[in-house]
Write an enzyme that holds these catalytic residues in place. Structure first.
Site, PDB file in Angstrom:
ATOM      1  N   TRP A 137       0.826  -1.206   0.000  1.00 56.70           N
ATOM      2  CA  TRP A 137       0.000   0.000   0.000  1.00 56.70           C
ATOM      3  C   TRP A 137       0.863   1.260   0.000  1.00 56.70           C
ATOM      4  CZ3 TRP A 137      -3.712   2.285  -1.836  1.00 56.70           C
ATOM      5  CH2 TRP A 137      -4.563   3.193  -1.204  1.00 56.70           C
TER       6      TRP A 137
ATOM      7  N   SER B 138      -9.691   0.439  -2.439  1.00 56.97           N
ATOM      8  CA  SER B 138      -8.369   0.810  -2.977  1.00 56.97           C
ATOM      9  C   SER B 138      -7.351  -0.304  -2.790  1.00 56.97           C
ATOM     10  CB  SER B 138      -7.863   2.068  -2.267  1.00 56.97           C
ATOM     11  OG  SER B 138      -7.959   1.925  -0.849  1.00 56.97           O
TER      12      SER B 138
ATOM     13  N   LYS C 114     -15.030  -3.513   7.784  1.00 60.04           N
ATOM     14  CA  LYS C 114     -15.347  -4.368   6.637  1.00 60.04           C
ATOM     15  C   LYS C 114     -14.428  -5.578   6.557  1.00 60.04           C
ATOM     16  CE  LYS C 114     -11.709  -2.818   4.094  1.00 60.04           C
ATOM     17  NZ  LYS C 114     -10.634  -3.582   3.432  1.00 60.04           N
TER      18      LYS C 114
ATOM     19  N   ASP D  64     -15.922   0.202   0.023  1.00 63.04           N
ATOM     20  CA  ASP D  64     -14.766  -0.609   0.406  1.00 63.04           C
ATOM     21  C   ASP D  64     -15.185  -2.044   0.694  1.00 63.04           C
ATOM     22  OD1 ASP D  64     -12.151  -1.188   0.938  1.00 63.04           O
ATOM     23  OD2 ASP D  64     -11.980   0.068   2.714  1.00 63.04           O
TER      24      ASP D  64
ATOM     25  N   VAL E 110       0.101  -9.060   6.242  1.00 65.43           N
ATOM     26  CA  VAL E 110      -0.904  -8.814   7.276  1.00 65.43           C
ATOM     27  C   VAL E 110      -2.298  -8.872   6.665  1.00 65.43           C
ATOM     28  CG1 VAL E 110      -1.823  -7.101   8.883  1.00 65.43           C
ATOM     29  CG2 VAL E 110       0.644  -7.419   8.677  1.00 65.43           C
TER      30      VAL E 110
ATOM     31  N   SER F 279      -7.960  -9.515  -2.352  1.00 65.23           N
ATOM     32  CA  SER F 279      -8.239  -9.366  -0.926  1.00 65.23           C
ATOM     33  C   SER F 279      -7.563 -10.442  -0.083  1.00 65.23           C
ATOM     34  CB  SER F 279      -9.746  -9.408  -0.680  1.00 65.23           C
ATOM     35  OG  SER F 279     -10.021  -9.427   0.710  1.00 65.23           O
ATOM     36  N   ARG F 280      -6.697 -10.021   0.823  1.00 65.51           N
ATOM     37  CA  ARG F 280      -6.051 -10.959   1.743  1.00 65.51           C
ATOM     38  C   ARG F 280      -7.064 -11.556   2.713  1.00 65.51           C
ATOM     39  NH1 ARG F 280      -1.279  -6.770   3.529  1.00 65.51           N
ATOM     40  NH2 ARG F 280      -0.603  -6.216   1.421  1.00 65.51           N
TER      41      ARG F 280
ATOM     42  N   ALA G  71      -3.902  -1.995  -3.465  1.00 63.43           N
ATOM     43  CA  ALA G  71      -2.587  -1.491  -3.864  1.00 63.43           C
ATOM     44  C   ALA G  71      -2.224  -1.922  -5.279  1.00 63.43           C
ATOM     45  CB  ALA G  71      -1.525  -1.974  -2.877  1.00 63.43           C
TER      46      ALA G  71
END
Length: 335
Positions: free
Chosen positions: A13, A142, A192, A245, A280, A255-256, A144
């Site tokens: 990010w 958003s 979220k 978001d 993370v 998405s992790r 990265a």
């Protein structure tokens, strides 16, 4: 305007924001925690592990010395994971000018001495007597991976100097709106993440698009209910840092948190998942803090609570999904 922008943190990010603002010819510098990390990025000109395939321009400055990096900075964007926010600001506070605005780009919470803290609260407490008057946050849909590649992205900024920050930080591909609801903007991007883990669990179990649509929609209701109780404005959660978001995170391959949920659905343990991920996933610890916080104030968060049981109590993901479907029937809006 040629205000100096310093990004703290060389994760995906932070790197993406630095590249985006440099591309727009902003006066930007990227701060790395160690000389070795700075040297690595200068040499490779790519964040190979956290933002692969996105080149770092040759003239984007990367610095590890706090004094050199933060000298004359008017905007300091802290893009480190929430668990490192306090330590980072505490270390760098002596080098940050008293008139600089410090902006959180993290989406997490800290639980300290029995209380939850938003990231702007953490930053303010480490910045001294003027801290509360010069902190802000940016949030919104958003990833990265897209920001770094210059794909159109829209964010919202709340807090100190938000109008100036909107004008300074916006580019042709990165559009910022302002909000006067700091609490809501910050909580929307944070709350979220546990919902996204739940979405990943549903996907991993093969629940289908109907279930995902319902989960996102009820996730908005859960986030809004909790956020309003925490002092936020209800309408904020219908905006970029809320539903915007949430949708992006729940449906995106980037998405992790969704990846964590998918792996949990396969029966894997969270420790194994995070070790393999190597990055993370803010929703893991956030879910535990939100669950504890919600119970302390009597707010119902069924989706987040189910995620906590799967993550930390060994609950079966399929049974938790079935449990959400079996809850007492009620009116959609007055229930």
């Amino acid at each position: 305007m040629n205000e100096k922008i310093v990004i703290l943190g060389t994760g995906g990010w932070g790197t993406a924001l630095a590249i985006a603002w440099h591309r727009a010819e902003k006066n930007v510098m990227l701060w790395a925690r160690t000389p070795e990390r700075a040297a690595e990025l200068r040499s490779a000109r790519e964040n190979r592990r956290l933002l692969p395939g996105v080149g770092i321009p040759d003239d984007l400055r990367i610095e590890s010395d706090p004094g050199a990096a933060l000298d004359n900075a008017s905007a300091v964007v802290c893009a480190v994971p929430s668990k490192h926010m306090r330590g980072t600001i505490r270390t760098l506070a002596p080098f940050i000018a008293r008139n600089a605005v410090v902006i959180s780009a993290a989406k997490g919470l800290e639980f300290r001495e029995g209380k939850p803290y938003r990231m702007t609260q953490v930053m303010a407490s480490e910045l001294g007597d003027t801290g509360a008057d010069r902190v802000a946050t940016i949030s919104g849909p958003s990833h990265a991976e897209e920001v770094g590649r210059g794909l159109p992205t829209t964010l919202v900024v709340a807090g100190a100097s938000r109008g100036l920050l909107r004008d300074v930080l916006s580019t042709r591909t990165l559009r910022l709106y302002t909000s006067d609801d700091l609490v809501g903007v910050e909580l929307g991007g944070t709350l979220k993440n546990p919902i996204a883990i739940a979405a990943g669990i549903a996907k991993g179990l093969g629940a289908g698009d109907n279930a995902l649509g319902a989960l996102i929609t009820r996730g908005v209701a859960e986030i809004t209910r909790f956020g309003v109780a925490a002092g936020a404005d209800e309408k904020t959660f219908a905006g970029l840092s809320g539903i915007g978001d949430l949708i992006t995170t729940c449906v995106s391959a980037h998405s992790r948190n969704v990846r964590v949920g998918c792996e949990l659905a396969r029966g894997r343990k969270i420790e194994e998942i995070l070790a393999e991920l190597g990055m993370v996933a803010e929703g893991v610890e956030t879910s535990r803090i939100v669950d504890r916080w919600a119970k302390s104030v009597g707010i119902e968060t069924p989706i987040t609570s189910a995620v906590v049981r799967v993550l930390f109590e060994g609950a079966d993901p399929r049974r938790e999904l079935e449990g959400l479907m079996a809850r007492a029937l009620k009116d959609e809006f007055r229930g």
